[in-house]
Design a protein around this motif. Structure first.
Motif, PDB file in Angstrom:
ATOM      1  N   ILE A 158       6.193 -17.493  -4.890  1.00  0.00           N
ATOM      2  CA  ILE A 158       5.946 -16.659  -6.069  1.00  0.00           C
ATOM      3  C   ILE A 158       4.442 -16.438  -6.225  1.00  0.00           C
ATOM      4  CG2 ILE A 158       6.231 -16.538  -8.575  1.00  0.00           C
ATOM      5  CD1 ILE A 158       8.674 -18.483  -8.137  1.00  0.00           C
TER       6      ILE A 158
ATOM      7  N   SER B 201       7.992 -12.292  -4.771  1.00  0.00           N
ATOM      8  CA  SER B 201       8.969 -12.974  -5.600  1.00  0.00           C
ATOM      9  C   SER B 201      10.170 -13.296  -4.718  1.00  0.00           C
ATOM     10  CB  SER B 201       9.397 -12.046  -6.743  1.00  0.00           C
ATOM     11  OG  SER B 201      10.545 -12.578  -7.363  1.00  0.00           O
TER      12      SER B 201
ATOM     13  N   ALA C  45      14.103  14.294  -1.115  1.00  0.00           N
ATOM     14  CA  ALA C  45      13.108  15.125  -1.814  1.00  0.00           C
ATOM     15  C   ALA C  45      13.652  15.553  -3.173  1.00  0.00           C
ATOM     16  CB  ALA C  45      12.752  16.337  -0.958  1.00  0.00           C
TER      17      ALA C  45
ATOM     18  N   ARG D 127       6.544  12.872   1.866  1.00  0.00           N
ATOM     19  CA  ARG D 127       6.411  13.045   3.313  1.00  0.00           C
ATOM     20  C   ARG D 127       7.191  11.945   4.008  1.00  0.00           C
ATOM     21  NH1 ARG D 127       0.368  10.971   5.373  1.00  0.00           N
ATOM     22  NH2 ARG D 127       0.816   8.774   5.024  1.00  0.00           N
ATOM     23  N   PHE D 128       7.615  12.231   5.219  1.00  0.00           N
ATOM     24  CA  PHE D 128       8.441  11.306   5.988  1.00  0.00           C
ATOM     25  C   PHE D 128       7.691  10.899   7.239  1.00  0.00           C
ATOM     26  CE2 PHE D 128      11.202  13.582   3.227  1.00  0.00           C
ATOM     27  CZ  PHE D 128      12.191  12.695   2.885  1.00  0.00           C
ATOM     28  N   ARG D 129       7.654   9.588   7.482  1.00  0.00           N
ATOM     29  CA  ARG D 129       6.995   9.046   8.663  1.00  0.00           C
ATOM     30  C   ARG D 129       8.015   8.278   9.484  1.00  0.00           C
ATOM     31  NH1 ARG D 129       4.884   4.961   7.331  1.00  0.00           N
ATOM     32  NH2 ARG D 129       5.005   4.906   5.067  1.00  0.00           N
ATOM     33  N   PRO D 130       7.883   8.301  10.817  1.00  0.00           N
ATOM     34  CA  PRO D 130       8.800   7.500  11.628  1.00  0.00           C
ATOM     35  C   PRO D 130       8.619   6.020  11.309  1.00  0.00           C
ATOM     36  CG  PRO D 130       7.544   9.028  12.996  1.00  0.00           C
ATOM     37  CD  PRO D 130       6.930   9.050  11.632  1.00  0.00           C
ATOM     38  N   SER D 131       9.698   5.277  11.327  1.00  0.00           N
ATOM     39  CA  SER D 131       9.608   3.835  11.173  1.00  0.00           C
ATOM     40  C   SER D 131      10.826   3.211  11.830  1.00  0.00           C
ATOM     41  CB  SER D 131       9.520   3.436   9.704  1.00  0.00           C
ATOM     42  OG  SER D 131       9.182   2.057   9.606  1.00  0.00           O
ATOM     43  N   TYR D 132      10.934   1.908  11.707  1.00  0.00           N
ATOM     44  CA  TYR D 132      11.987   1.215  12.444  1.00  0.00           C
ATOM     45  C   TYR D 132      12.722   0.236  11.553  1.00  0.00           C
ATOM     46  CZ  TYR D 132      14.125  -2.233  15.513  1.00  0.00           C
ATOM     47  OH  TYR D 132      15.014  -3.087  16.115  1.00  0.00           O
TER      48      TYR D 132
ATOM     49  N   CYS E 134      12.923   6.122   9.285  1.00  0.00           N
ATOM     50  CA  CYS E 134      11.713   6.702   8.703  1.00  0.00           C
ATOM     51  C   CYS E 134      11.340   5.953   7.428  1.00  0.00           C
ATOM     52  CB  CYS E 134      11.894   8.194   8.389  1.00  0.00           C
ATOM     53  SG  CYS E 134      13.146   8.532   7.157  1.00  0.00           S
TER      54      CYS E 134
ATOM     55  N   LYS F 197      -4.559   3.105  -1.432  1.00  0.00           N
ATOM     56  CA  LYS F 197      -5.540   2.662  -0.437  1.00  0.00           C
ATOM     57  C   LYS F 197      -6.265   3.857   0.175  1.00  0.00           C
ATOM     58  CE  LYS F 197      -2.697  -1.252   0.989  1.00  0.00           C
ATOM     59  NZ  LYS F 197      -1.664  -1.400   2.018  1.00  0.00           N
TER      60      LYS F 197
ATOM     61  N   PHE G 272       7.453  -9.105 -14.489  1.00  0.00           N
ATOM     62  CA  PHE G 272       8.810  -8.560 -14.566  1.00  0.00           C
ATOM     63  C   PHE G 272       9.866  -9.655 -14.697  1.00  0.00           C
ATOM     64  CE2 PHE G 272       6.349  -5.140 -12.842  1.00  0.00           C
ATOM     65  CZ  PHE G 272       6.905  -4.010 -13.425  1.00  0.00           C
TER      66      PHE G 272
END
Lengths: 636, 362
Positions: free
Chosen positions: B219, B224, B249, B263-268, B276, B294, B347
């Motif tokens: 924690i 968490s 969207a 926006r869409f990015r490739p991912s795994y 994505c 960032k 929270f």
């Protein structure tokens, strides 16, 4: 993974890749940038690489993916051709190591790691050791992604064997830890026993030092299915285990052996005695055929087949195309490509997800209703919030002591205990939500809240590990006193009972939780679900006037009103009796000791006519008689 | 037309002559209502008496008498109405009490902000035909891992990542809401006695699965051991990335407003292919770059992809016929981003001040 921008650019000599382009392109290729820093005067990108892509865990690997999407050229790999007769026997005793490239070199009198390589290593957060074999191995790993190791050849005894460890064997690794080996550990051994964890970390007894004169290089390929659990078992997460554990490129074993030897020649005046390879690179993966219809379905739109072919070829696949399919043999560095879907993803990824259109699917299926349990929870939470209660969210596990106070005898904590909890206070799936709400209420009281009104809707575990969606309320402290019309008073069980009854909690007991807190809890499935009809079915109601009558009764203190109500209700006509309640309880001056007065109110109404005062009076008298039968008297 | 008063009986004429004076003598609404009853009430009033008179009047008089009665009644009603309005206005003008005194207020509670966010997502997807599926926190390895194409040696299965039960080592606390996918897909993939599956019968499947999940994280301000996800899934025929993009969207516009940009990015993720991640334009800086995003102008909000054929096969669904997409959103992450809350622990601390501020009522 740290990537030096200038070194990435070096691998893409003609692409003219700027920092801005790198920051824009890499995330859209699937490699988000977690940060940009300047280290040793170099721009260093913190690139996030998913576990399925060990092939991009190096500067060249990442450049290769960029080259494929940009259609750019990769820098040529420096080539050195070494050879010679085996200098020492190397036995590969398991298919977990199919190929092992090695070289034996004698080092010159002095050695120095070039300044640019020192900068390279420092920019990546490493400290150059000044030992050519070590620094070069590290540089090559981060530049080309293939881990290597160097042994002090003079410390080796007899043949080198790549084998699984035997129970009872031990190995002191380079970090100085004496490790017990298991038969699942893949090791490098010589006649003295284990000398290195294959692909993970070298051993202390054969390490290269300032006094090392002869080195034996290791550039092999180890099976990720063996390396990964091994690294986890020994909690040894190294750059080597990271890459071998996910799948390195077997073809690079010999190539990087040559590059490592070349560096030792240049940096340490080394002489190659011999370089050779044992075993063979595993056969290339099978061809994958992707029907164009499937590619188009996966995209949701038509993808140009020629473009698909080009993109896969740029990735290093051997590609062929028919009128209806694209077939690709994945390159030796891509162990993640096995299905047609994988090829489709590569085409769409390199083409750019932003080029895929956006549309809502037409689904010819009727909408389904929300489940009764969901609707119950949703309407209950809204109702409670409007009644002034605050919804809380607390952890499902609590400490055994807190739990014990609320768990039934037949529901021992052991049956609900985690084997690997964060701590004792988070170790048991709670039998009841009340201990969590009590703790939250006490926190709020300590924070100066005069009145605490809380609820939670979550699974409780009143019988073993079967979660039962439940609702619990805790109310306590002082209510009112915030305006000139409402007096301040302690929250009473009756307050919570009133709420519980209006919510349909039935006879759920109001529990005194101590510290002025009251609680109630019920399982959601005991509550009536909100009606599924948009509005309920009509039921007739009387339009004739209702008549109210009050009766002041004196009863013994401690005599439950419920007894009186049952007796009186039993003699009154249904459904004309609409309501039977108490609107005042008097225990003050003028009452005989041990007595109290209840002001009982009746409401009568007839469905189809106006009631006469005679019949109402008759009913009230019969109610009085019934009340007298259970010990009440009419108050004078 | 002037009323022909001579046709009326004397007591009425008397009432008429006293009307104006009595009207002005009405000091409050009660008095006025009493007078109204006496003059134009349904029973026993002057007007009612006149109506009875009209019934018994000779035929030849009826027309003129009727006109006179009507005129008189209308005049009375008009004047009473005017006076009533006057009195009501006066009543409002007189302070019955000090209106600046704090009045008794009904108590104000609140839904938890995480609940509100999950409810909003459900609300966003309901118009697209999605219903809500629920699953247990205590799960099997089959539902949490095997059915999702997560290999047996995957590190997430280890006891350093996943909570297991000591008395029942075969059970664990689900690490994501994705096991609900496996449960629902199996239910929809099972063929009935006639050899027809629920999926074939219905022609498609769309659902959301909001819920609590557990991972063995210490924690701290950003971690968490328990948090929430909202899983979403659609299965039909011919579903591709374009539909995934369009659906998400749309939902983000429903959630964040019509200007929401994604926006869409490739991912795994092992259970999707292609996979994505979806970013939304940073809600704090609007894309110019800030601490929250960032500097990139985008914030990651969920992971998604087309359902991996092995996940469909595991549930007995033919991936050459059916296809679909799935997505999973971290609720806390989004709640923290949207609210700019500095610490995740807020929270779960459930301070009423925080809940009152963040939760509100929908």
């Amino acid at each position: 993974m740290q990537i030096i921008l200038s070194q990435l650019q070096r691998e893409l000599p003609t692409a003219g890749l700027t920092q801005a382009q790198a920051l824009e392109r890499l995330p859209m290729l699937g490699f988000p940038i977690d940060g940009v820093a300047t280290v040793e005067g170099e721009t260093v990108l913190d690139v996030d690489v998913t576990a399925n892509r060990p092939d991009v865990m190096s500067h060249r690997g990442l450049a290769r993916d960029l080259a494929a999407t940009l259609g750019a050229e990769l820098a040529a790999l420096p080539t050195t051709t070494l050879g010679g007769a085996p200098q020492r026997e190397i036995r590969l005793e398991t298919p977990a190591c199919p190929t092992y490239s090695t070289a034996v070199l004698t080092l010159g009198a002095t050695q120095a790691t070039p300044a640019d390589v020192q900068t390279f290593l420092r920019a990546l957060g490493m400290t150059p050791k000044g030992l050519a074999a070590v620094d070069a191995s590290n540089e090559l790993l981060h530049r080309y992604g293939h881990p290597t190791h160097a042994f002090d050849a003079d410390k080796l005894q007899g043949a080198i064997r790549v084998r699984f460890a035997q129970a009872g064997e031990t190995l002191v690794t380079l970090d100085g830890v004496d490790r017990k080996l298991t038969p699942e550990d893949l090791i490098i051994a010589d006649d003295s026993g284990p000398i290195a964890f294959a692909g993970v970390m070298g051993g202390e007894s054969t390490k290269v030092t300032e006094t090392t004169r002869t080195v034996l290089l290791e550039s092999a390929w180890f099976d990720p299915k063996v390396v990964r659990p091994m690294a986890r078992r020994h909690n040894l997460h190294t750059d080597g285990s990271h890459r071998f554990g996910r799948g390195a490129d077997p073809v690079m074993a010999a190539v990087v052996r040559d590059l490592l030897a070349q560096r030792l020649i240049e940096w340490a005046g080394a002489t190659v005695l011999s370089a050779w390879t044992v075993g063979a690179v595993p056969a290339r993966a099978a061809a994958i055929t992707l029907p164009l219809t499937q590619l188009n379905r996966i995209a949701g739109e038509t993808v140009d087949a020629a473009e698909a072919e080009t993109l896969l070829a740029r990735l290093g696949c051997e590609v062929s195309r028919s009128a209806t399919t694209v077939t690709a043999v994945p390159p030796t560095w891509r162990h993640d490509l096995t299905l047609p879907e994988d090829l489709a993803e590569e085409v769409l990824r390199l083409r750019g997800y932003d080029r895929i259109g956006s549309s809502l699917p037409a689904v010819d299926a009727d909408p389904e209703p929300l489940s009764p349990s969901y609707r119950t929870a949703a309407s209950l939470s809204r109702r409670l919030a409007h009644l002034g209660f605050f919804q809380t969210v607390t952890y499902g596990f609590i400490g055994p002591d807190e739990d014990a106070a609320f768990a039934a005898a037949g529901n021992p904590a052991e049956g609900r205990a985690l084997g690997n909890p964060l701590g004792l206070e988070y170790s048991v799936m709670r039998a009841s939500l009340l201990p969590s709400l009590k703790a939250t209420a006490l926190h709020n009281r300590r924070q100066g809240q005069k009145e605490v009104r809380l609820f939670e809707i979550a699974p409780a575990y009143p019988a073993g590990l079967e979660g039962k969606p439940s609702v619990a309320l805790v109310w306590g402290g002082l209510r009112g006193g915030e305006d000139h019309l409402t007096a301040s008073r302690a929250v009473l069980a009756a307050d919570l009972r009133g709420v519980a009854q209006s919510l349909g909690f039935g006879s759920a007991p109001i529990q005194d939780l101590g510290d002025g807190l009251l609680g109630v809890e019920v399982a959601l499935d005991t509550l009536a679900a909100p009606p599924e009809r948009i509005i309920p079915r009509f039921q007739g109601f009387s339009r004739f006037p209702a008549v109210e009558r009050d009766l002041s009764l004196v009863v013994d203190l401690g005599k439950p009103f419920g007894d009186l109500a049952a007796a009186m209700g039993g003699v009154l006509p249904q459904p004309e009796l609409q309501h039977l309640g108490v609107v005042d309880v008097y225990r003050g001056k003028g009452m005989a000791p041990g007595k109290q007065a209840l002001l009982v109110r009746f409401r009568f109404q007839h469905a189809s006519r106006t009631l006469t005062s005679e019949e109402v009076e008759g009913w009230v008298q019969s109610a009085l008689k019934a009340a007298e039968g259970v010990g009440a008297t009419l108050r004078a | 037309m002037e009323p022909q008063l001579e046709l009326l009986p004397p007591e009425i004429l008397e009432a008429q002559s006293a009307f104006a004076e009595r009207l002005s003598a009405c000091a409050d609404l009660d008095a006025l209502l009493r007078m109204k009853g006496a003059y134009v009430g349904r029973e026993g009033s002057h007007a009612a008496r006149l109506m009875e008179l009209l019934k018994t009047a000779p035929k030849e008089q009826k027309r003129d008498l009727g006109a006179a009665i009507n005129a008189l009644k209308n005049a009375w009603e008009e004047a009473l109405k005017t006076r009533q309005a006057e009195l009501e206005a006066t009543k409002k003008a007189i302070p019955a009490e000090d209106a600046t005194l704090p009045p008794p207020r009904p108590p104000e509670g609140a839904l938890h902000p995480l609940q509100r966010l999950m409810d909003r997502l459900v609300e966003a997807f309901r118009p697209l035909g999605y219903h809500v599926e629920e699953g247990p926190e205590v799960e099997t390895e089959e539902h949490n891992f095997d059915g999702l194409n997560i290999p047996a040696d995957h590190p997430a299965r280890g006891s350093s990542d996943t909570f297991y039960f000591s008395a029942r080592p075969d059970l664990l606390l689900r690490t994501h809401t994705s096991p609900v996918q496996v449960r629902v897909l199996k239910r929809y993939g099972t063929k009935n006695a006639a050899g027809v599956s629920l999926l074939e019968e219905k022609g498609g499947l769309r659902f959301l699965a909001p819920g609590r999940v557990y991972r063995k994280d210490e924690i701290d301000p950003t971690h968490s051991p328990m948090f929430h996800q909202v899983e979403g899934m659609l299965v039909a025929k011919g579903i591709g990335m374009q539909h995934l993009k369009g659906t998400l969207a749309y939902a983000m516009k429903a959630l964040f407003g019509p200007g929401a940009d994604v926006r869409f990015r490739p991912s795994y993720f092992p259970f999707v292919e292609p996979g994505c991640e979806m970013d939304v334009r940073c809600p704090l800086c609007g894309g110019s770059g800030c601490r929250v995003c960032k500097g990139s102008g985008w914030v990651e909000i969920l992971g998604a992809g087309l359902i991996h054929p092995k996940v469909l096969e595991h549930a007995g669904i033919d991936p050459t016929v059916w296809s679909g997409f799935a997505f999973g959103m971290g609720v806390e992450r989004t709640a923290m981003m949207v609210s700019q809350s500095p610490d995740l622990r807020l929270f779960f601390e459930n301070d009423q001040r925080f809940l009152a501020q963040m939760g509100g009522l929908d």
